[in-house]
Write a protein that holds these residues in place. Sequence first.
Motif, PDB file in Angstrom:
ATOM      1  N   ASP A 158      59.037  27.002  33.656  1.00 54.03           N
ATOM      2  CA  ASP A 158      60.412  27.362  33.301  1.00 54.03           C
ATOM      3  C   ASP A 158      60.919  28.521  34.153  1.00 54.03           C
ATOM      4  O   ASP A 158      62.089  28.553  34.553  1.00 54.03           O
ATOM      5  N   THR A 159      60.030  29.485  34.426  1.00 56.24           N
ATOM      6  CA  THR A 159      60.458  30.663  35.188  1.00 56.24           C
ATOM      7  C   THR A 159      60.696  30.316  36.647  1.00 56.24           C
ATOM      8  O   THR A 159      61.639  30.813  37.273  1.00 56.24           O
ATOM      9  N   LEU A 160      59.868  29.451  37.207  1.00 54.14           N
ATOM     10  CA  LEU A 160      60.099  29.011  38.580  1.00 54.14           C
ATOM     11  C   LEU A 160      61.361  28.155  38.671  1.00 54.14           C
ATOM     12  O   LEU A 160      62.076  28.195  39.675  1.00 54.14           O
ATOM     13  N   ALA A 161      61.649  27.393  37.613  1.00 48.67           N
ATOM     14  CA  ALA A 161      62.918  26.642  37.584  1.00 48.67           C
ATOM     15  C   ALA A 161      64.099  27.607  37.594  1.00 48.67           C
ATOM     16  O   ALA A 161      65.102  27.383  38.294  1.00 48.67           O
ATOM     17  N   LEU A 162      63.984  28.696  36.839  1.00 44.44           N
ATOM     18  CA  LEU A 162      65.032  29.720  36.835  1.00 44.44           C
ATOM     19  C   LEU A 162      65.219  30.289  38.232  1.00 44.44           C
ATOM     20  O   LEU A 162      66.356  30.480  38.688  1.00 44.44           O
ATOM     21  N   GLU A 163      64.128  30.541  38.936  1.00 43.67           N
ATOM     22  CA  GLU A 163      64.220  31.098  40.286  1.00 43.67           C
ATOM     23  C   GLU A 163      64.901  30.118  41.239  1.00 43.67           C
ATOM     24  O   GLU A 163      65.700  30.515  42.091  1.00 43.67           O
ATOM     25  N   LEU A 164      64.614  28.828  41.078  1.00 42.31           N
ATOM     26  CA  LEU A 164      65.225  27.814  41.934  1.00 42.31           C
ATOM     27  C   LEU A 164      66.640  27.449  41.481  1.00 42.31           C
ATOM     28  O   LEU A 164      67.321  26.673  42.147  1.00 42.31           O
ATOM     29  N   GLN A 165      67.042  28.008  40.327  1.00 38.36           N
ATOM     30  CA  GLN A 165      68.362  27.748  39.762  1.00 38.36           C
ATOM     31  C   GLN A 165      68.557  26.261  39.470  1.00 38.36           C
ATOM     32  O   GLN A 165      69.564  25.645  39.830  1.00 38.36           O
ATOM     33  N   VAL A 166      67.561  25.702  38.818  1.00 37.85           N
ATOM     34  CA  VAL A 166      67.639  24.328  38.321  1.00 37.85           C
ATOM     35  C   VAL A 166      67.347  24.361  36.826  1.00 37.85           C
ATOM     36  O   VAL A 166      66.713  25.283  36.311  1.00 37.85           O
ATOM     37  N   ASP A 167      67.803  23.351  36.133  1.00 33.52           N
ATOM     38  CA  ASP A 167      67.598  23.252  34.690  1.00 33.52           C
ATOM     39  C   ASP A 167      66.114  22.980  34.419  1.00 33.52           C
ATOM     40  O   ASP A 167      65.570  22.001  34.932  1.00 33.52           O
ATOM     41  N   PRO A 168      65.443  23.821  33.611  1.00 28.27           N
ATOM     42  CA  PRO A 168      64.037  23.549  33.311  1.00 28.27           C
ATOM     43  C   PRO A 168      63.800  22.159  32.738  1.00 28.27           C
ATOM     44  O   PRO A 168      62.744  21.564  32.965  1.00 28.27           O
ATOM     45  N   ALA A 169      64.785  21.609  32.025  1.00 23.11           N
ATOM     46  CA  ALA A 169      64.633  20.275  31.458  1.00 23.11           C
ATOM     47  C   ALA A 169      64.462  19.222  32.538  1.00 23.11           C
ATOM     48  O   ALA A 169      63.835  18.186  32.319  1.00 23.11           O
ATOM     49  N   PHE A 275      44.693  22.683  36.657  1.00 21.85           N
ATOM     50  CA  PHE A 275      45.659  22.093  37.579  1.00 21.85           C
ATOM     51  C   PHE A 275      46.816  21.531  36.748  1.00 21.85           C
ATOM     52  O   PHE A 275      46.665  20.525  36.061  1.00 21.85           O
ATOM     53  N   PHE A 276      47.965  22.191  36.820  1.00 25.68           N
ATOM     54  CA  PHE A 276      49.109  21.836  35.986  1.00 25.68           C
ATOM     55  C   PHE A 276      49.839  20.667  36.633  1.00 25.68           C
ATOM     56  O   PHE A 276      50.576  20.835  37.609  1.00 25.68           O
ATOM     57  N   GLY A 277      49.603  19.482  36.082  1.00 27.00           N
ATOM     58  CA  GLY A 277      50.158  18.276  36.672  1.00 27.00           C
ATOM     59  C   GLY A 277      51.226  17.631  35.809  1.00 27.00           C
ATOM     60  O   GLY A 277      51.652  18.172  34.785  1.00 27.00           O
ATOM     61  N   PHE A 278      51.632  16.444  36.249  1.00 28.31           N
ATOM     62  CA  PHE A 278      52.730  15.727  35.608  1.00 28.31           C
ATOM     63  C   PHE A 278      52.278  14.350  35.168  1.00 28.31           C
ATOM     64  O   PHE A 278      51.165  13.926  35.441  1.00 28.31           O
ATOM     65  N   ASP A 279      53.180  13.652  34.489  1.00 20.86           N
ATOM     66  CA  ASP A 279      52.896  12.284  34.091  1.00 20.86           C
ATOM     67  C   ASP A 279      52.534  11.439  35.311  1.00 20.86           C
ATOM     68  O   ASP A 279      53.098  11.619  36.399  1.00 20.86           O
ATOM     69  N   TYR A 280      51.634  10.514  35.111  1.00 23.47           N
ATOM     70  CA  TYR A 280      51.127   9.714  36.216  1.00 23.47           C
ATOM     71  C   TYR A 280      52.250   9.030  36.984  1.00 23.47           C
ATOM     72  O   TYR A 280      52.236   8.999  38.225  1.00 23.47           O
ATOM     73  N   HIS A 281      53.232   8.496  36.296  1.00 24.58           N
ATOM     74  CA  HIS A 281      54.267   7.693  36.954  1.00 24.58           C
ATOM     75  C   HIS A 281      55.495   8.502  37.368  1.00 24.58           C
ATOM     76  O   HIS A 281      56.463   7.925  37.884  1.00 24.58           O
ATOM     77  N   ALA A 282      55.482   9.799  37.161  1.00 28.87           N
ATOM     78  CA  ALA A 282      56.629  10.625  37.540  1.00 28.87           C
ATOM     79  C   ALA A 282      56.828  10.584  39.054  1.00 28.87           C
ATOM     80  O   ALA A 282      55.880  10.787  39.822  1.00 28.87           O
ATOM     81  N   VAL A 283      58.038  10.317  39.492  1.00 28.12           N
ATOM     82  CA  VAL A 283      58.348  10.275  40.925  1.00 28.12           C
ATOM     83  C   VAL A 283      58.762  11.676  41.368  1.00 28.12           C
ATOM     84  O   VAL A 283      59.635  12.300  40.763  1.00 28.12           O
ATOM     85  N   VAL A 284      58.112  12.151  42.415  1.00 26.28           N
ATOM     86  CA  VAL A 284      58.346  13.494  42.923  1.00 26.28           C
ATOM     87  C   VAL A 284      59.014  13.407  44.284  1.00 26.28           C
ATOM     88  O   VAL A 284      58.532  12.699  45.181  1.00 26.28           O
ATOM     89  N   GLU A 285      60.116  14.117  44.449  1.00 26.57           N
ATOM     90  CA  GLU A 285      60.829  14.209  45.717  1.00 26.57           C
ATOM     91  C   GLU A 285      61.624  15.504  45.695  1.00 26.57           C
ATOM     92  O   GLU A 285      61.722  16.161  44.648  1.00 26.57           O
ATOM     93  N   PRO A 286      62.177  15.934  46.810  1.00 26.24           N
ATOM     94  CA  PRO A 286      62.957  17.175  46.782  1.00 26.24           C
ATOM     95  C   PRO A 286      64.062  17.111  45.736  1.00 26.24           C
ATOM     96  O   PRO A 286      64.735  16.083  45.584  1.00 26.24           O
ATOM     97  N   LEU A 287      64.212  18.209  44.983  1.00 23.92           N
ATOM     98  CA  LEU A 287      65.309  18.284  44.027  1.00 23.92           C
ATOM     99  C   LEU A 287      66.643  18.184  44.757  1.00 23.92           C
ATOM    100  O   LEU A 287      66.753  18.499  45.944  1.00 23.92           O
ATOM    101  N   GLU A 288      67.658  17.759  44.053  1.00 26.57           N
ATOM    102  CA  GLU A 288      68.937  17.433  44.672  1.00 26.57           C
ATOM    103  C   GLU A 288      69.460  18.563  45.569  1.00 26.57           C
ATOM    104  O   GLU A 288      69.927  18.323  46.686  1.00 26.57           O
TER     105      GLU A 288
END
Length: 350
Positions: A158-169, A275-288
Amino acid sequence: MALTIDDATLPVVDLGPLMTGTQADRTRVAAALGKAARESGFFYIINHGIPQEQVEATFAASKQFHEMTRSEKMKYWCGFTTHHRGFVPYEENGWDFPKTINFNEAWDMSYEAPADHPDYLAGWRMTGPNVWPDLPGWKETVSGYYDAVFALGLKLLDTLALELQVDPAELRQHINVPCSQLRLLHYVANDMPATKEMMGIGAHSDFECFTILATGGPGLQVMNADDVWIEAPPIPGTFVVNIGDIFETWSGGQFKSTQHRVINSGRERYSMPLFFGFDYHAVVEPLEKFRTPEAVARYPPMAAGEHLMRMTTKGFRYMSDARDKGVFIPDYEIPDENPFKREAKQPAQG
């Protein structure tokens, strides 16, 4: 004599204001985390909220398991599962053993998924229920530590999302049954030299979002911004955090997924990375907001679990053997090298 934060070779970020502070405090911590993530990709955190007694109790549980006889530990061999749970003997580390030896063994667990989860039933997707050794109180100690560090990971996210100025959700939507692994690592005493072929753990970046590491002895080395290996000594009361491939991708390369390794000191040593990971099927790419033409070209979309499995299959011999024998047929390519890897500008230290 124990080291203090004054001996740190990496940035030190105080998380205390996150626990009780104002929005201005949170913004200040976020800025410090962002600076460290951009400049080194590795940093210490203090005042993180996890009691040192809980850390020490989990180290003791790890030692208790690893001091069991080999035959007892092999009852829980990871190769009995298709989702990589249980005991990992050191000869399973790396597909080309014994040409290359990583002198560590581990107990591996992850987020608890039910036995009827579709990815567990499908097999070879790093998702499913944990296994546990038959040691009184062991499960409660280790699972309690996992839960505490995972909750800390959510705060960091959440804090890194704040730094990147993106919604933590926007980031949290990918955390439902994540591939977030805890390793209770035991570096095995040996009389072999410290070379590129004889390591504690060879050079690599971490495949997930970030890693939260409790380390019990010297040996960790980090590639700094000048692509030179530096020591990252253990400092009581801190965790070492490093950015992984997912956050480098999200940020379009602003955050650094940094190469690191553990040299073979020949001495026994324990460490505990989550290792803080994500759901297996989550697609990862640069945020908008970071989706420049350069970032899109450098970081094509990838499924978080597939990237993890690509690198894990190369990382563990039993998985490579299962793939080669057709026990499982991955629907993704296994690269020769991690695409996030950088080379050091100086030879390996021994």
